[in-house]
Scaffold this motif. Sequence first.
Motif, short mmCIF file in Angstrom:
data_model
loop_
_atom_site.label_atom_id
_atom_site.label_comp_id
_atom_site.label_asym_id
_atom_site.label_seq_id
_atom_site.Cartn_x
_atom_site.Cartn_y
_atom_site.Cartn_z
N GLY A 25 45.11 42.08 43.58
CA GLY A 25 45.66 42.92 44.64
C GLY A 25 46.64 42.08 45.58
O GLY A 25 47.36 42.32 46.30
N ASN A 26 46.61 40.65 45.25
CA ASN A 26 47.34 39.70 46.17
C ASN A 26 48.79 39.46 45.35
O ASN A 26 48.91 38.89 44.47
N LYS A 27 49.81 40.16 46.31
CA LYS A 27 51.00 40.26 45.63
C LYS A 27 51.74 38.76 45.50
O LYS A 27 52.32 38.65 44.26
N THR A 28 51.44 37.85 46.18
CA THR A 28 52.23 36.56 46.00
C THR A 28 51.39 35.95 44.78
O THR A 28 52.26 35.37 43.82
N ILE A 29 50.17 36.18 44.58
CA ILE A 29 49.63 35.66 43.25
C ILE A 29 50.11 36.21 42.32
O ILE A 29 50.33 35.63 41.16
N GLU A 30 50.20 37.45 42.26
CA GLU A 30 50.89 38.41 41.16
C GLU A 30 52.40 37.89 40.78
O GLU A 30 52.70 37.58 39.45
N GLU A 31 53.08 37.59 41.50
CA GLU A 31 54.28 36.90 41.40
C GLU A 31 54.33 35.54 41.00
O GLU A 31 54.99 35.19 40.00
N PHE A 32 53.41 34.63 41.56
CA PHE A 32 52.96 33.36 40.87
C PHE A 32 52.86 33.48 39.42
O PHE A 32 53.39 32.66 38.47
N VAL A 33 51.96 34.28 39.06
CA VAL A 33 51.68 34.32 37.62
C VAL A 33 52.45 35.05 36.82
O VAL A 33 52.86 34.49 35.58
N ALA A 34 53.40 35.79 37.25
CA ALA A 34 54.61 36.36 36.58
C ALA A 34 55.45 35.17 36.25
O ALA A 34 56.14 35.10 35.08
N SER A 35 55.50 34.29 37.29
CA SER A 35 56.61 33.17 36.98
C SER A 35 56.15 32.30 35.90
O SER A 35 56.76 31.78 34.92
N GLU A 36 54.52 32.21 35.87
CA GLU A 36 54.04 31.15 34.99
C GLU A 36 54.19 31.79 33.52
O GLU A 36 54.53 30.97 32.53
N ARG A 37 54.03 33.10 33.39
CA ARG A 37 53.88 33.86 32.47
C ARG A 37 55.56 33.85 31.78
O ARG A 37 55.82 33.48 30.54
N TYR A 38 56.54 33.92 32.63
CA TYR A 38 57.78 33.74 32.13
C TYR A 38 58.15 32.43 31.51
O TYR A 38 58.93 32.74 30.54
N GLU A 39 57.77 31.37 32.26
CA GLU A 39 57.85 30.13 31.58
C GLU A 39 57.50 29.91 30.29
O GLU A 39 58.27 29.41 29.31
#
Length: 242
Positions: free
Chosen positions: A221-235
């Motif tokens: 539920g932590n939006k910042t963590i979700e964005e961080f994970v999305a960025s890692e996955r995108y790389e």
Amino acid sequence: MSNEKQTIHEFDLNIIYEFFSNTERQGPGSAKETLKALSFIDGLTEKSKIADIGCGTGGQTMVLAQNTASEIIGVELWSDFVKQFNQNAQNQNLQDRVKGVVGNMENLPFQEEELDLIWSEGAIYNIGFERGINEWRKFLKLGGYIAVTENTWFSEERPAEIQDFWQKAYPEIDTISNKVAQMQKAGYLPVATYVLPETIWTDFYTWQTLRCDSFLKKHHGNKTIEEFVASERYEAELYYKY
Ligand SMILES: C[S@@+](CC[C@H](N)C(=O)[O-])C[C@H]1O[C@@H](n2cnc3c(N)ncnc32)[C@H](O)[C@@H]1O
């Protein structure tokens, strides 16, 4: 939330450190590749002094220590990593000649011409390659070595999607030949360059994928963590795509 993917550098350091805290290395690499790079370096003895800059918890440092008799100082910004580094040194009975210190690569705690070898795996980008090789050179003795890993392009042209991603993440990214030219300009004699094998990256991204899952679960539920994970996955996605 904008559609623009953030790069790792745009996130709170606490998030990045927690993400990478439960692993032996905080970036792509292996003992085999550390030893390969070490094989190009001559003349290290028990009187030599090595600095490992941006050492993290010391995965590569302990490999260096087990394969040299030299004193090694690991310099790392994050104190929790330094604590783990010194614990790792102690666990391997290396604490008499391997020490981690909290320090900043922008202002290294060494005298001029104090070091025989500067080592830095996956870390010089934090200060920028060109600035790092130029500013750190004064700490090397005459005939001393520097060994660094650096994100580089393998070809002169790239698809726009990956070009844009890495240009934003690390504007200094360039080709190997341009990096070697920067080293020569800074006064170094290039001894060897080589490309890390693909398995280094696929192993890293395999670990990262699993870590993303557990990290998301922990911070549900932590939006910042979700964005961080999305960025890692995108790389990782771009790596496999191109
Ligand atoms: C990608 S990790 C690599 C760690 C380790 N060398 C490895 O290969 O596992 C980069 C490291 O550089 C450290 N770092 C970032 N900025 C730094 C600075 N200004 N001075 C010292 N260390 C820094 C980070 O805390 C992190 O541990």
